[in-house]
Scaffold this motif. Structure first.
Motif, PDB file in Angstrom:
ATOM      1  N   PRO A   1       0.983  -1.178   0.071  1.00 49.88           N
ATOM      2  CA  PRO A   1      -0.003   0.008   0.006  1.00 49.88           C
ATOM      3  C   PRO A   1       0.789   1.138   0.038  1.00 49.88           C
ATOM      4  CG  PRO A   1      -0.241  -1.079   2.172  1.00 49.88           C
ATOM      5  CD  PRO A   1       0.441  -2.139   1.118  1.00 49.88           C
ATOM      6  N   ILE A   2       2.027   1.263   0.588  1.00 43.58           N
ATOM      7  CA  ILE A   2       2.809   2.380   0.570  1.00 43.58           C
ATOM      8  C   ILE A   2       3.531   2.593  -0.792  1.00 43.58           C
ATOM      9  CG2 ILE A   2       5.070   3.097   1.571  1.00 43.58           C
ATOM     10  CD1 ILE A   2       2.752   3.586   3.561  1.00 43.58           C
ATOM     11  N   ALA A   3       3.829   1.645  -1.255  1.00 49.38           N
ATOM     12  CA  ALA A   3       4.500   1.563  -2.920  1.00 49.38           C
ATOM     13  C   ALA A   3       3.412   2.113  -3.690  1.00 49.38           C
ATOM     14  CB  ALA A   3       4.846   0.160  -3.367  1.00 49.38           C
ATOM     15  N   ALA A   4       2.173   1.790  -3.719  1.00 45.12           N
ATOM     16  CA  ALA A   4       1.258   2.115  -4.609  1.00 45.12           C
ATOM     17  C   ALA A   4       0.746   3.604  -4.208  1.00 45.12           C
ATOM     18  CB  ALA A   4      -0.053   1.271  -4.318  1.00 45.12           C
ATOM     19  N   ILE A   5       0.783   4.132  -3.141  1.00 48.62           N
ATOM     20  CA  ILE A   5       0.382   5.539  -3.035  1.00 48.62           C
ATOM     21  C   ILE A   5       1.461   6.220  -3.064  1.00 48.62           C
ATOM     22  CG2 ILE A   5       1.071   5.921  -0.465  1.00 48.62           C
ATOM     23  CD1 ILE A   5      -1.563   7.531   0.070  1.00 48.62           C
ATOM     24  N   ASN A   6       2.712   5.872  -3.236  1.00 45.94           N
ATOM     25  CA  ASN A   6       3.650   6.716  -3.755  1.00 45.94           C
ATOM     26  C   ASN A   6       3.704   6.980  -5.445  1.00 45.94           C
ATOM     27  OD1 ASN A   6       4.856   7.282  -1.605  1.00 45.94           O
ATOM     28  ND2 ASN A   6       6.341   5.244  -1.479  1.00 45.94           N
ATOM     29  N   ALA A   7       2.805   5.936  -6.023  1.00 41.55           N
ATOM     30  CA  ALA A   7       2.819   6.083  -7.402  1.00 41.55           C
ATOM     31  C   ALA A   7       1.603   7.028  -7.836  1.00 41.55           C
ATOM     32  CB  ALA A   7       2.756   4.909  -8.269  1.00 41.55           C
ATOM     33  N   ALA A   8       0.448   6.429  -7.081  1.00 37.87           N
ATOM     34  CA  ALA A   8      -0.885   7.239  -7.340  1.00 37.87           C
ATOM     35  C   ALA A   8      -0.931   8.498  -6.830  1.00 37.87           C
ATOM     36  CB  ALA A   8      -2.046   6.037  -6.904  1.00 37.87           C
ATOM     37  N   ILE A   9      -0.526   8.741  -5.492  1.00 40.44           N
ATOM     38  CA  ILE A   9      -0.654  10.063  -4.987  1.00 40.44           C
ATOM     39  C   ILE A   9       0.752  10.849  -4.811  1.00 40.44           C
ATOM     40  CG2 ILE A   9      -1.889  11.344  -3.166  1.00 40.44           C
ATOM     41  CD1 ILE A   9      -3.668   8.976  -2.992  1.00 40.44           C
TER      42      ILE A   9
ATOM     43  N   ILE B   1       9.822   3.756  -7.809  1.00 40.82           N
ATOM     44  CA  ILE B   1       9.893   5.383  -7.365  1.00 40.82           C
ATOM     45  C   ILE B   1      10.210   5.293  -6.179  1.00 40.82           C
ATOM     46  CG2 ILE B   1       8.233   7.246  -6.649  1.00 40.82           C
ATOM     47  CD1 ILE B   1       6.420   6.641  -9.149  1.00 40.82           C
ATOM     48  N   SER B   2       9.846   4.528  -5.094  1.00 35.50           N
ATOM     49  CA  SER B   2      10.252   4.441  -3.603  1.00 35.50           C
ATOM     50  C   SER B   2      11.680   4.106  -3.659  1.00 35.50           C
ATOM     51  CB  SER B   2       9.525   3.262  -3.037  1.00 35.50           C
ATOM     52  OG  SER B   2       8.065   3.598  -2.949  1.00 35.50           O
ATOM     53  N   ALA B   3      12.217   3.079  -4.355  1.00 33.90           N
ATOM     54  CA  ALA B   3      13.675   2.782  -4.245  1.00 33.90           C
ATOM     55  C   ALA B   3      14.257   3.902  -5.101  1.00 33.90           C
ATOM     56  CB  ALA B   3      13.777   1.574  -4.914  1.00 33.90           C
ATOM     57  N   GLY B   4      14.003   4.156  -6.265  1.00 34.12           N
ATOM     58  CA  GLY B   4      14.820   5.362  -7.175  1.00 34.12           C
ATOM     59  C   GLY B   4      14.974   6.688  -6.355  1.00 34.12           C
TER      60      GLY B   4
END
Length: 645
Positions: free
Chosen positions: A208-216, A391-394
């Motif tokens: 859920p943290i990964a997905a929100i970093n892309a979506a929002i 995105i989170s890792a990069g």
């Protein structure tokens, strides 16, 4: 030559990110390169599971998952012309649990807030979250859960919200945190599957943290928004407001709920049911063959009628979880994942949330804020999790994307935000007892009515270094740092024999707990010894088990600041002892062997606090400044150790 081919080497450049989204129905691999303030996605591959190796987002068959992940890896390596050896992944699964906690810590006086104070604040919050979680009735009692990370939603200083406490002045510190718990097997199975195909896990975050970093993206998180990533086995949910992620959870109802309903209604296998679900908007009629071999033709309307109840259950569950984790209605909802495309799902969410239809949208439009591609359409809502991992890792939004070595092995890191030494130790299974240690239990007896104490051996302090230098728990950890940690060892319990306090066999009568002692025997705490004789001598005060003399405390009525008193302490130091002032009273201790220093942790046993029944935050101070467990002490240091309730 295009940008993608310009980066091809034998191995990926260090800044490149290879992500795997290991889903219930498929595995998506994605490779990206940071390019300024965005990620350039250079390759994407996907493979479907041929067997049900994943159930509700959790690995059931490690070999099968490794096989499919290996296929994705091989395709990406051929496409890029280079070897992939590190991977970023995300964990979820039906067993993910979260605990939200608000924790407050009051200092003895207003002062400048340092990193150690913030570390103590977060540690207290973590302990409170663990306590609440372990006492929950709904926790699976037969599974071993452990804390895998935590996110600080907000800090407060003297009841005012603040984004960073460091270097501000104040007295009352408070933090809101979200702690995440998973069974050991969830994380270990991810590591095992990756190891089987020669991949080192470089980054591990939550789905859920990964997905929100892309979506929002960060620039719109001031709004109260919810993101729902609807996969095959689970629906991951995250919410944000005031610039922070404030909660995340999951529903174990997802796309498979619809697929299984179609299977039962039309007697088809799983793959056929999946195709029917995917083609529901393609035409007025659908053609397929059932498991009995009969050709069937069904209308679009009949399929909708078939899945109406299951779809309603899914929308109701997702809506309830959104309201629960957000504490009310959000301003808007983004739907991501393959399940978000299911016809009628968006309308069902609108109906159950009772929200304006214009405030529920399919995610994808915001993906371009943080990522771009010359070759792929990134607005596919199914890319929310893999793109979020990249995105989170990069961008090091999850600092687990870099490697930290703990005791010669890569450490497991699992949280959002910056890391401290304490974070690394706690995420890898260590606790405060490992850091502090305990002295052995004292043995207390009464000899002719006089309290006599045999002291247990002192704990051997822990060893903690960062890159070869002594470090504090609050020190920051950076990429490629290496930590050596040897846990503290508990001291041996005190032991003594009757002969250590009384002479036997010289005509004297020795009673132990009212009964005459006929021979030497080991003593137990609480024993009452009476020596009835005028000839026998009571032995001198006992000594510590390691041969050091018993610590001597000065009379607490003597003012610590008196010159004559301090002169007396200096006299003791000249005789192999050292004096500190603990809670305004002098404390004289024997020098340690080889003149090893005393540490602040050594003072805990003399503080008067019962650490088995701590009722508030323990405050440590040395010479008026915030102290830390491994702080080295010096002669006549003034130490304060007390609880704040």
């Amino acid at each position: 030559m295009d940008n993608r081919h310009s980066i091809l080497t034998d191995t990926l450049p260090d800044q490149a990110v290879f992500a795997l989204d290991i889903g219930t129905r498929s595995i998506i691999g994605m490779v990206g390169m940071p390019d300024g303030d965005r990620i350039h996605i250079v390759a994407i591959e996907r493979a479907e599971h041929t067997k049900r190796a994943m159930i509700d987002g959790q690995i059931e068959d490690i070999d099968q998952v490794a096989k499919i992940a290996g296929q994705v890896k091989d395709r990406l390596e051929k496409k890029l012309g280079c070897r992939l050896d590190k991977v970023s992944v995300a964990a979820a699964g039906r067993a993910l649990r979260t605990e939200s906690v608000t924790y407050e810590m009051e200092l003895s006086r207003p002062q400048k807030i340092d990193a150690e104070s913030v570390s103590r604040l977060e540690a207290g919050a973590i302990s409170e979250a663990e306590k609440l979680f372990m006492n929950r009735d709904d926790k699976d009692s037969d599974r071993q859960f452990y804390l895998v990370g935590y996110t600080v939603s907000r800090y407060y200083l003297d009841n005012y919200m603040i984004s960073n406490l460091i270097d501000h002045h104040g007295r009352v510190l408070k933090a809101d945190i979200i702690a995440t718990f998973l069974p050991t097997e969830v994380v270990e199975s991810l590591y095992a599957a990756m190891h089987k195909i020669g991949l080192e896990v470089a980054s591990l975050t939550l789905e859920p943290i990964a997905a929100i970093n892309a979506a929002i993206p960060q620039n719109i998180r001031l709004l109260n928004l919810a993101m729902v990533d609807i996969g095959a086995g689970t629906s991951d949910i995250a919410v944000c407001r005031d610039g922070c992620v404030t909660g995340y959870t999951m529903a174990i109802l997802a796309g498979d709920e619809i697929t299984e309903t179609i299977m039962k209604e039309y007697l088809v296998d799983f793959d056929t049911a999946e195709k029917i679900k995917a083609d529901i908007d393609e035409g007025a009629e659908l053609h397929f063959t059932d498991i009995l071999g009969f050709e069937q033709i069904i209308t679009r309307e009949s399929i909708f009628e078939c899945i109406k109840e299951a779809s309603s259950r899914l929308c109701e569950e997702i809506s309830a979880k959104i309201l629960e984790v957000n504490g009310g209605m959000p301003s808007a909802v983004f739907l991501a994942g393959g399940g978000s495309r299911l016809s009628g799902l968006k309308e069902g969410i609108v109906e159950h949330l009772k929200i304006d239809p214009k405030r529920v949208a399919i995610a994808g439009n915001n993906f371009k804020i943080n990522a771009y591609s010359d070759e792929y359409d990134l607005e596919n809502p199914e890319f929310a999790t893999p793109l979020g991992i990249v995105i989170s890792a990069g961008f090091s939004i999850v600092n687990d994307s870099f490697r930290v070595i703990l005791n010669d092995r890569p450490a497991k890191l699992f949280r959002n935000g910056s890391f401290t030494v304490m974070d690394v130790l706690m995420m890898n299974g260590y606790n405060y007892q490992d850091m502090i240690g305990r002295s052995g239990q004292n043995l207390v007896v009464s000899v002719n009515g006089k309290r006599t104490v045999f002291y247990g051996e002192k704990a051997e302090p822990s060893v903690l270094t960062l890159n070869g230098e002594e470090t504090q728990l609050s020190d920051s950890v950076n990429t490629e740092d290496w930590i050596v940690f040897i846990p503290a060892t508990r001291g041996k319990n005190a032991s003594a024999m009757l002969s250590d306090v009384a002479e036997l066999g010289k005509g004297n009568k020795v009673l132990v707990n009212g009964e005459e002692a006929k021979k030497d025997a080991p003593l137990k705490s609480g024993d009452s010894i009476v020596i009835e004789t005028t000839e026998a001598e009571i032995k001198e005060e006992p000594v510590l088990n390691d041969g050091e003399e018993k610590p001597v405390k000065a009379d607490s009525s003597s003012p610590a600041h008196q010159t004559s008193n301090e002169q007396g302490e200096n006299s003791r130091e000249s005789k192999g002892k050292i004096t500190f002032f603990l809670n305004n009273n002098p404390l004289t201790l024997p020098l340690k062997p080889d003149h090893r220093p005393y540490y602040l942790m050594d003072m805990l046993e003399y503080s008067g606090i019962d650490f088995k029944n701590v009722t508030g935050q323990v405050v440590l101070e040395v010479n008026g400044e915030s102290g830390y467990f491994q702080q080295e002490l010096h002669s006549r240091d003034r130490i304060m150790i007390y609880q704040v309730k």
